[in-house]
Design a protein around this motif. Structure first.
Motif, PDB file in Angstrom:
ATOM      1  N   LEU A  30       0.809  -1.216   0.000  1.00  0.00           N
ATOM      2  CA  LEU A  30       0.000   0.000   0.000  1.00  0.00           C
ATOM      3  C   LEU A  30       0.844   1.269   0.000  1.00  0.00           C
ATOM      4  CD1 LEU A  30      -2.974  -1.022   2.293  1.00  0.00           C
ATOM      5  CD2 LEU A  30      -2.940  -0.794  -0.199  1.00  0.00           C
ATOM      6  N   LYS A  31       2.094   1.168   0.432  1.00  0.00           N
ATOM      7  CA  LYS A  31       3.004   2.318   0.386  1.00  0.00           C
ATOM      8  C   LYS A  31       3.242   2.777  -1.059  1.00  0.00           C
ATOM      9  CE  LYS A  31       5.681   0.818   4.401  1.00  0.00           C
ATOM     10  NZ  LYS A  31       7.015   0.377   4.834  1.00  0.00           N
ATOM     11  N   TYR A  32       3.096   1.850  -1.995  1.00  0.00           N
ATOM     12  CA  TYR A  32       3.384   2.133  -3.396  1.00  0.00           C
ATOM     13  C   TYR A  32       2.122   2.192  -4.258  1.00  0.00           C
ATOM     14  CZ  TYR A  32       8.009   1.071  -1.746  1.00  0.00           C
ATOM     15  OH  TYR A  32       9.189   1.077  -1.023  1.00  0.00           O
ATOM     16  N   LYS A  33       0.983   2.315  -3.621  1.00  0.00           N
ATOM     17  CA  LYS A  33      -0.306   2.318  -4.336  1.00  0.00           C
ATOM     18  C   LYS A  33      -0.373   3.446  -5.363  1.00  0.00           C
ATOM     19  CE  LYS A  33      -4.743   1.310  -4.818  1.00  0.00           C
ATOM     20  NZ  LYS A  33      -5.229   0.139  -5.461  1.00  0.00           N
ATOM     21  N   GLU A  34       0.062   4.631  -4.980  1.00  0.00           N
ATOM     22  CA  GLU A  34       0.004   5.785  -5.896  1.00  0.00           C
ATOM     23  C   GLU A  34       0.874   5.536  -7.133  1.00  0.00           C
ATOM     24  OE1 GLU A  34       1.238  10.469  -5.852  1.00  0.00           O
ATOM     25  OE2 GLU A  34       0.476   9.594  -3.999  1.00  0.00           O
TER      26      GLU A  34
END
Length: 54
Positions: A30-34
């Motif tokens: 989720l840290k890399y979702k963007e």
């Protein structure tokens, strides 16, 4: 990070890696979702059929 400069292969490799990490450790992914969304959108512009896999 500018995903428009990535090659199509790099986009696919990132999306594959993200999906693998998401299955193993959702919180980490989720840290890399963007970045995932940006990479997916860029791949979708370049190759909509390939993007359907993701």
């Amino acid at each position: 990070m500018e995903v428009k400069q990535w090659t199509t292969l790099e986009l696919v490799e990132f999306l594959n890696s993200y999906n693998r990490v998401f299955k193993e450790n959702e919180a980490e992914a989720l840290k890399y979702k963007e970045l995932y969304v940006k990479a997916f959108n860029e791949l979708n512009k370049r190759s909509p059929l390939l993007a359907m896999v993701y």
